[in-house]
Design a protein around this motif. Structure first.
Motif: not given
Length: 159
Positions: A32-47
């Motif tokens: 069962t997939g409980v939750r996906g990887v979530t990145f939220g807000a990111v900035f251009p050029g910033v990993p």
């Protein structure tokens, strides 16, 4: 600098919408997939790095199968996420971005490389969890918007 936002990386599980598969000892195997990887807000050029031990943003798969069985875990991992107008955002998975927990606890994991097959033993109750992290690598001119990709985990009961 523009702020990027995205949706959860979707987790499509091989066989997730199908009835449980009968595994060793005649007991069903379910993932069962409980939750996906979530990145939220990111900035251009910033990993943006999400650790497998992040309780809110790491991906989680729960496994239920034959008690004390060995299982082989394999992933199909995307190289990019797709966003607005087909924009691509690179993803990376490191050598310890996946974790296996017989206790189904994010705080009790054995790390492993999700790019390599991993053999694990299900505990006496036949339940375990896999946690997954990743790194989003937006370019300096990354288009803002929601980005998604599919992660597939396959669990095979070994003889």
């Amino acid at each position: 600098m523009k702020l990027l936002s995205w949706s959860v990386i979707g987790m499509a599980l091989l066989g997730a919408a199908l009835p449980p598969v009968v595994g060793a000892q005649g007991k069903p195997l379910t993932v069962t997939g409980v939750r996906g990887v979530t990145f939220g807000a990111v900035f251009p050029g910033v990993p943006r790095v999400i650790s497998r031990t992040d309780p809110a943003n790491s991906g989680q798969f729960d496994i239920k199968g034959p008690n004390r069985s060995d299982v082989l875990l394999t992933f199909v991992l995307p190289l990019t996420m797709t966003g607005p107008a087909g924009a691509q955002l690179p993803l990376a998975f490191g050598s310890s971005d996946a974790g296996y927990s017989q206790a189904q606890s994010i705080g009790s994991q054995v790390g492993f490389d999700p790019k390599q097959p991993f053999t694990a033993a299900l505990p006496n109750n036949g339940r375990a969890s896999v946690f997954l992290g990743a790194t989003a690598n937006p370019t300096a001119n990354q288009r803002a918007g929601a980005y998604t990709a599919t992660i597939t985990m396959t669990v095979t009961v070994l003889p």
